[in-house]
Design a protein around this motif. Sequence first.
Motif, PDB file in Angstrom:
ATOM      1  N   LYS A 113      41.565   4.310  37.459  1.00  0.00           N
ATOM      2  CA  LYS A 113      41.610   5.579  38.188  1.00  0.00           C
ATOM      3  C   LYS A 113      40.734   6.631  37.503  1.00  0.00           C
ATOM      4  N   ILE A 114      40.783   6.688  36.175  1.00  0.00           N
ATOM      5  CA  ILE A 114      39.938   7.619  35.427  1.00  0.00           C
ATOM      6  C   ILE A 114      38.468   7.271  35.618  1.00  0.00           C
ATOM      7  N   THR A 115      38.163   5.982  35.610  1.00  0.00           N
ATOM      8  CA  THR A 115      36.783   5.534  35.806  1.00  0.00           C
ATOM      9  C   THR A 115      36.254   5.954  37.174  1.00  0.00           C
ATOM     10  N   LEU A 116      37.031   5.697  38.212  1.00  0.00           N
ATOM     11  CA  LEU A 116      36.589   6.053  39.563  1.00  0.00           C
ATOM     12  C   LEU A 116      36.476   7.562  39.750  1.00  0.00           C
ATOM     13  N   ASN A 117      37.427   8.314  39.214  1.00  0.00           N
ATOM     14  CA  ASN A 117      37.359   9.776  39.335  1.00  0.00           C
ATOM     15  C   ASN A 117      36.141  10.330  38.603  1.00  0.00           C
ATOM     16  N   SER A 118      35.816   9.756  37.460  1.00  0.00           N
ATOM     17  CA  SER A 118      34.617  10.191  36.733  1.00  0.00           C
ATOM     18  C   SER A 118      33.362   9.895  37.541  1.00  0.00           C
ATOM     19  N   LEU A 119      33.323   8.744  38.175  1.00  0.00           N
ATOM     20  CA  LEU A 119      32.171   8.419  39.007  1.00  0.00           C
ATOM     21  C   LEU A 119      32.079   9.323  40.232  1.00  0.00           C
ATOM     22  N   TYR A 120      33.234   9.668  40.802  1.00  0.00           N
ATOM     23  CA  TYR A 120      33.232  10.568  41.958  1.00  0.00           C
ATOM     24  C   TYR A 120      32.716  11.955  41.588  1.00  0.00           C
ATOM     25  N   ILE A 121      32.880  12.357  40.355  1.00  0.00           N
ATOM     26  CA  ILE A 121      32.333  13.629  39.894  1.00  0.00           C
ATOM     27  C   ILE A 121      30.854  13.485  39.551  1.00  0.00           C
ATOM     28  N   ALA A 122      30.484  12.355  38.947  1.00  0.00           N
ATOM     29  CA  ALA A 122      29.117  12.174  38.446  1.00  0.00           C
ATOM     30  C   ALA A 122      28.103  11.968  39.574  1.00  0.00           C
ATOM     31  N   LEU A 123      28.423  11.155  40.554  1.00  0.00           N
ATOM     32  CA  LEU A 123      27.434  10.807  41.580  1.00  0.00           C
ATOM     33  C   LEU A 123      26.928  12.007  42.375  1.00  0.00           C
ATOM     34  N   PRO A 124      27.790  12.894  42.861  1.00  0.00           N
ATOM     35  CA  PRO A 124      27.241  14.066  43.565  1.00  0.00           C
ATOM     36  C   PRO A 124      26.377  14.946  42.670  1.00  0.00           C
ATOM     37  N   ASN A 125      26.759  15.066  41.395  1.00  0.00           N
ATOM     38  CA  ASN A 125      25.961  15.868  40.477  1.00  0.00           C
ATOM     39  C   ASN A 125      24.583  15.261  40.252  1.00  0.00           C
ATOM     40  N   ILE A 126      24.516  13.962  40.123  1.00  0.00           N
ATOM     41  CA  ILE A 126      23.221  13.291  39.948  1.00  0.00           C
ATOM     42  C   ILE A 126      22.377  13.435  41.209  1.00  0.00           C
ATOM     43  N   ILE A 127      22.985  13.277  42.369  1.00  0.00           N
ATOM     44  CA  ILE A 127      22.251  13.402  43.629  1.00  0.00           C
ATOM     45  C   ILE A 127      21.705  14.822  43.781  1.00  0.00           C
ATOM     46  N   VAL A 128      22.529  15.821  43.484  1.00  0.00           N
ATOM     47  CA  VAL A 128      22.076  17.211  43.573  1.00  0.00           C
ATOM     48  C   VAL A 128      20.954  17.474  42.579  1.00  0.00           C
ATOM     49  N   ALA A 129      21.065  16.928  41.378  1.00  0.00           N
ATOM     50  CA  ALA A 129      20.025  17.134  40.366  1.00  0.00           C
ATOM     51  C   ALA A 129      18.697  16.540  40.819  1.00  0.00           C
ATOM     52  N   VAL A 130      18.739  15.345  41.398  1.00  0.00           N
ATOM     53  CA  VAL A 130      17.509  14.709  41.868  1.00  0.00           C
ATOM     54  C   VAL A 130      16.908  15.512  43.023  1.00  0.00           C
ATOM     55  N   LEU A 131      17.742  15.935  43.971  1.00  0.00           N
ATOM     56  CA  LEU A 131      17.246  16.732  45.097  1.00  0.00           C
ATOM     57  C   LEU A 131      16.644  18.061  44.637  1.00  0.00           C
ATOM     58  N   LEU A 132      17.327  18.745  43.735  1.00  0.00           N
ATOM     59  CA  LEU A 132      16.810  20.016  43.240  1.00  0.00           C
ATOM     60  C   LEU A 132      15.522  19.824  42.443  1.00  0.00           C
ATOM     61  N   TYR A 133      15.440  18.731  41.730  1.00  0.00           N
ATOM     62  CA  TYR A 133      14.212  18.471  40.949  1.00  0.00           C
ATOM     63  C   TYR A 133      13.023  18.291  41.881  1.00  0.00           C
ATOM     64  N   TYR A 134      13.208  17.490  42.934  1.00  0.00           N
ATOM     65  CA  TYR A 134      12.072  17.253  43.843  1.00  0.00           C
ATOM     66  C   TYR A 134      11.780  18.454  44.730  1.00  0.00           C
ATOM     67  N   LEU A 135      12.794  19.247  45.048  1.00  0.00           N
ATOM     68  CA  LEU A 135      12.549  20.444  45.859  1.00  0.00           C
ATOM     69  C   LEU A 135      11.885  21.556  45.057  1.00  0.00           C
ATOM     70  N   SER A 136      12.060  21.549  43.739  1.00  0.00           N
ATOM     71  CA  SER A 136      11.453  22.605  42.915  1.00  0.00           C
ATOM     72  C   SER A 136       9.995  22.336  42.612  1.00  0.00           C
ATOM     73  N   LYS A 137       9.515  21.151  42.911  1.00  0.00           N
ATOM     74  CA  LYS A 137       8.106  20.822  42.629  1.00  0.00           C
ATOM     75  C   LYS A 137       7.205  21.322  43.696  1.00  0.00           C
TER      76      LYS A 137
END
Length: 73
Positions: free
Chosen positions: A49-73
């Motif tokens: 449960k801790i593993t899945l909850n950590s992934l549920y927090i991490a994946l949206p943050n990584i997706i947002v980081a990638v989107l913001l990185y490419y949009l800022s270029k």
Amino acid sequence: MEKVFLVSGTVGCIFIVISMIFLGSMVSGDRMRANIATETTEHRDERNKITLNSLYIALPNIIVAVLLYYLSK
């Protein structure tokens, strides 16, 4: 605001590392087998449960980081 993707990416990476630690993917096969043989079902469920909850927090943050990185270029 130019480097806002770093904050989101850092949070995502931290939670991925937390997920990897709780999943036990950073140990050898012998250690993994010993851990699984000695833990109870309740502990395994809590760890998963801790593993899945950590992934549920991490994946949206990584997706947002990638989107913001490419949009800022």
